[in-house]
Scaffold this motif. Sequence first.
Motif, PDB file in Angstrom:
ATOM      1  N   ARG A 170       7.702  -6.735  -3.462  1.00  0.00           N
ATOM      2  CA  ARG A 170       8.824  -5.901  -3.038  1.00  0.00           C
ATOM      3  C   ARG A 170       8.996  -4.684  -3.949  1.00  0.00           C
ATOM      4  NH1 ARG A 170      13.505  -5.555  -0.230  1.00  0.00           N
ATOM      5  NH2 ARG A 170      15.315  -4.705  -1.339  1.00  0.00           N
ATOM      6  N   ASN A 171       8.845  -4.879  -5.235  1.00  0.00           N
ATOM      7  CA  ASN A 171       9.038  -3.767  -6.159  1.00  0.00           C
ATOM      8  C   ASN A 171       7.931  -2.731  -6.041  1.00  0.00           C
ATOM      9  OD1 ASN A 171      11.520  -4.630  -7.306  1.00  0.00           O
ATOM     10  ND2 ASN A 171      10.433  -6.154  -8.526  1.00  0.00           N
ATOM     11  N   ALA A 172       6.704  -3.170  -5.775  1.00  0.00           N
ATOM     12  CA  ALA A 172       5.627  -2.206  -5.522  1.00  0.00           C
ATOM     13  C   ALA A 172       5.933  -1.387  -4.272  1.00  0.00           C
ATOM     14  CB  ALA A 172       4.296  -2.935  -5.379  1.00  0.00           C
ATOM     15  N   LYS A 173       6.417  -2.064  -3.237  1.00  0.00           N
ATOM     16  CA  LYS A 173       6.793  -1.372  -2.008  1.00  0.00           C
ATOM     17  C   LYS A 173       7.894  -0.351  -2.269  1.00  0.00           C
ATOM     18  CE  LYS A 173       9.674  -3.492   0.761  1.00  0.00           C
ATOM     19  NZ  LYS A 173      10.283  -4.342   1.827  1.00  0.00           N
ATOM     20  N   ILE A 174       8.914  -0.742  -3.038  1.00  0.00           N
ATOM     21  CA  ILE A 174      10.057   0.139  -3.267  1.00  0.00           C
ATOM     22  C   ILE A 174       9.642   1.389  -4.042  1.00  0.00           C
ATOM     23  CG2 ILE A 174      12.263   0.337  -4.478  1.00  0.00           C
ATOM     24  CD1 ILE A 174      12.793  -2.570  -3.704  1.00  0.00           C
ATOM     25  N   VAL A 175       8.774   1.238  -5.039  1.00  0.00           N
ATOM     26  CA  VAL A 175       8.292   2.421  -5.763  1.00  0.00           C
ATOM     27  C   VAL A 175       7.659   3.404  -4.780  1.00  0.00           C
ATOM     28  CG1 VAL A 175       6.574   3.238  -7.417  1.00  0.00           C
ATOM     29  CG2 VAL A 175       8.016   1.286  -8.001  1.00  0.00           C
ATOM     30  N   GLY A 176       6.827   2.885  -3.873  1.00  0.00           N
ATOM     31  CA  GLY A 176       6.205   3.758  -2.880  1.00  0.00           C
ATOM     32  C   GLY A 176       7.217   4.390  -1.952  1.00  0.00           C
ATOM     33  N   ILE A 177       8.195   3.614  -1.506  1.00  0.00           N
ATOM     34  CA  ILE A 177       9.217   4.139  -0.593  1.00  0.00           C
ATOM     35  C   ILE A 177      10.044   5.220  -1.268  1.00  0.00           C
ATOM     36  CG2 ILE A 177      11.382   3.552   0.553  1.00  0.00           C
ATOM     37  CD1 ILE A 177      10.121   0.886   1.331  1.00  0.00           C
ATOM     38  N   GLN A 219       0.812  -1.217   0.000  1.00  0.00           N
ATOM     39  CA  GLN A 219       0.000   0.000   0.000  1.00  0.00           C
ATOM     40  C   GLN A 219       0.850   1.274   0.000  1.00  0.00           C
ATOM     41  OE1 GLN A 219      -3.919  -0.326   2.385  1.00  0.00           O
ATOM     42  NE2 GLN A 219      -2.669  -2.049   3.108  1.00  0.00           N
ATOM     43  N   LEU A 220       2.166   1.144   0.172  1.00  0.00           N
ATOM     44  CA  LEU A 220       3.024   2.308   0.001  1.00  0.00           C
ATOM     45  C   LEU A 220       2.922   2.853  -1.419  1.00  0.00           C
ATOM     46  CD1 LEU A 220       6.122   0.995   1.971  1.00  0.00           C
ATOM     47  CD2 LEU A 220       4.714   2.965   2.615  1.00  0.00           C
ATOM     48  N   LEU A 221       2.654   1.971  -2.390  1.00  0.00           N
ATOM     49  CA  LEU A 221       2.501   2.436  -3.764  1.00  0.00           C
ATOM     50  C   LEU A 221       1.249   3.281  -3.919  1.00  0.00           C
ATOM     51  CD1 LEU A 221       3.292   0.673  -7.040  1.00  0.00           C
ATOM     52  CD2 LEU A 221       0.981   1.532  -6.748  1.00  0.00           C
ATOM     53  N   THR A 222       0.127   2.823  -3.384  1.00  0.00           N
ATOM     54  CA  THR A 222      -1.097   3.601  -3.513  1.00  0.00           C
ATOM     55  C   THR A 222      -1.108   4.813  -2.579  1.00  0.00           C
ATOM     56  OG1 THR A 222      -2.140   1.956  -2.048  1.00  0.00           O
ATOM     57  CG2 THR A 222      -2.563   1.760  -4.406  1.00  0.00           C
ATOM     58  N   ASP A 223      -0.360   4.750  -1.488  1.00  0.00           N
ATOM     59  CA  ASP A 223      -0.310   5.873  -0.549  1.00  0.00           C
ATOM     60  C   ASP A 223       0.580   7.014  -1.043  1.00  0.00           C
ATOM     61  OD1 ASP A 223      -1.991   4.552   1.175  1.00  0.00           O
ATOM     62  OD2 ASP A 223      -0.400   3.894   2.541  1.00  0.00           O
ATOM     63  N   TRP A 224       1.638   6.696  -1.819  1.00  0.00           N
ATOM     64  CA  TRP A 224       2.622   7.711  -2.185  1.00  0.00           C
ATOM     65  C   TRP A 224       2.782   7.894  -3.692  1.00  0.00           C
ATOM     66  CZ3 TRP A 224       4.562  11.020   1.295  1.00  0.00           C
ATOM     67  CH2 TRP A 224       4.410  10.683   2.640  1.00  0.00           C
ATOM     68  N   TYR A 225       2.943   6.785  -4.434  1.00  0.00           N
ATOM     69  CA  TYR A 225       3.146   6.923  -5.874  1.00  0.00           C
ATOM     70  C   TYR A 225       1.898   7.461  -6.573  1.00  0.00           C
ATOM     71  CZ  TYR A 225       3.339   5.610 -10.773  1.00  0.00           C
ATOM     72  OH  TYR A 225       3.257   5.633 -12.140  1.00  0.00           O
ATOM     73  N   CYS A 226       0.766   6.871  -6.266  1.00  0.00           N
ATOM     74  CA  CYS A 226      -0.457   7.260  -6.990  1.00  0.00           C
ATOM     75  C   CYS A 226      -0.824   8.723  -6.746  1.00  0.00           C
ATOM     76  CB  CYS A 226      -1.606   6.317  -6.632  1.00  0.00           C
ATOM     77  SG  CYS A 226      -1.357   4.631  -7.249  1.00  0.00           S
ATOM     78  N   PRO A 227      -0.795   9.231  -5.519  1.00  0.00           N
ATOM     79  CA  PRO A 227      -1.044  10.661  -5.346  1.00  0.00           C
ATOM     80  C   PRO A 227      -0.021  11.548  -6.063  1.00  0.00           C
ATOM     81  CG  PRO A 227      -1.323   9.516  -3.261  1.00  0.00           C
ATOM     82  CD  PRO A 227      -0.732   8.525  -4.226  1.00  0.00           C
ATOM     83  N   ALA A 228       1.243  11.114  -6.106  1.00  0.00           N
ATOM     84  CA  ALA A 228       2.262  11.909  -6.788  1.00  0.00           C
ATOM     85  C   ALA A 228       1.992  12.002  -8.281  1.00  0.00           C
ATOM     86  CB  ALA A 228       3.650  11.313  -6.544  1.00  0.00           C
ATOM     87  N   GLN A 229       1.258  11.019  -8.828  1.00  0.00           N
ATOM     88  CA  GLN A 229       0.896  11.021 -10.248  1.00  0.00           C
ATOM     89  C   GLN A 229      -0.540  11.497 -10.465  1.00  0.00           C
ATOM     90  OE1 GLN A 229       3.014  10.790 -12.422  1.00  0.00           O
ATOM     91  NE2 GLN A 229       4.554   9.223 -12.064  1.00  0.00           N
TER      92      GLN A 229
END
Length: 328
Positions: free
Chosen positions: A263-270, A143-153
Amino acid sequence: MSVSLPDGIDTFLEQAGWNGCAIEPLAGDASFRRYFRIRRGESCAMLMDAPPPNENPEPFLRAAKWLDANGMRAPRILAEDAPRGLVLLEDFGLDRMRDYLDDSPADEREVYRTAVEVLVDLHRLPPGPFAEYSMTEYLREVQLLTDWYCPAQNLRVDGPGYVAAWDEVLKPLLPRQCPGVTVLRDYHAENIMLLGKLDQQGLLDFQDALIGHRAYDLVSLLQDARRDVSPELEAEMFDHYLQKSGEPAEDFFADYARLGAQRNAKIVGIFVRLWKRDGKPRYLDMIPRVWALMERDLRHPALAPVAAWFDANIPAELRQAGGGSYAL
């Protein structure tokens, strides 16, 4: 520019028998920890500054002592003051695996074979004194991807559907990580040190260790966010792990793909969080590599529900561009 030294460092070093030494600050990592090289004559040590409340050295100390007691090559603890966040460590020198291979690419195969064999040795040990890598933790991380990457885009996505897809994909591997193995969770070329010989490697950055699946650290090594590993070398080292460990191939590759995508989804968010929250935009440059690795993982049939979610929620042009651009 001058660098402030940790509070209480003079007393700490004097009590550790290292008074009167030279103190050299080192480049930081993605955390709030800082590192210093301590020199006195021909002797060197490393000082970790992990100050509360942002950091806590206790997990690192617990993992380091367990690894050392079980024959794994973690840096030995020379002195500690956990309440202040100060730890004096054995110095593993300057030869990070990543830097060494940048200068000596012909040794890549040998160095990776040794790194795989270190994992085989680790996985032969009984699980360490760590918590379980639970479904709750797996889902929190993706969920780090949806919490951080998606809002940034500026993407509005189906959050509940994302979690449900991951729950469906990851559930089959949970029985295969019981009993589990010690998972270092950040086992890659920037956290492995070469200790004088190519077949002698030291471990770093293991304070987040958990008990989990045998494939997790293997995918961390072979799908490295910070260094290109060719698909050919990845496949060869994957097979080397199976041969050395005796791990049955059935289900293992599917779980490797599951954990690679997780792991890669997590890293994108991190990496986006490091930019947005911590002011460290340099990690954005690594996202295209991570995104390309995740796309490969998503092609495995075991990832079909998650792949369908990405197809429905992340535009193809962003994925093809390696995650998109990030305007400050």
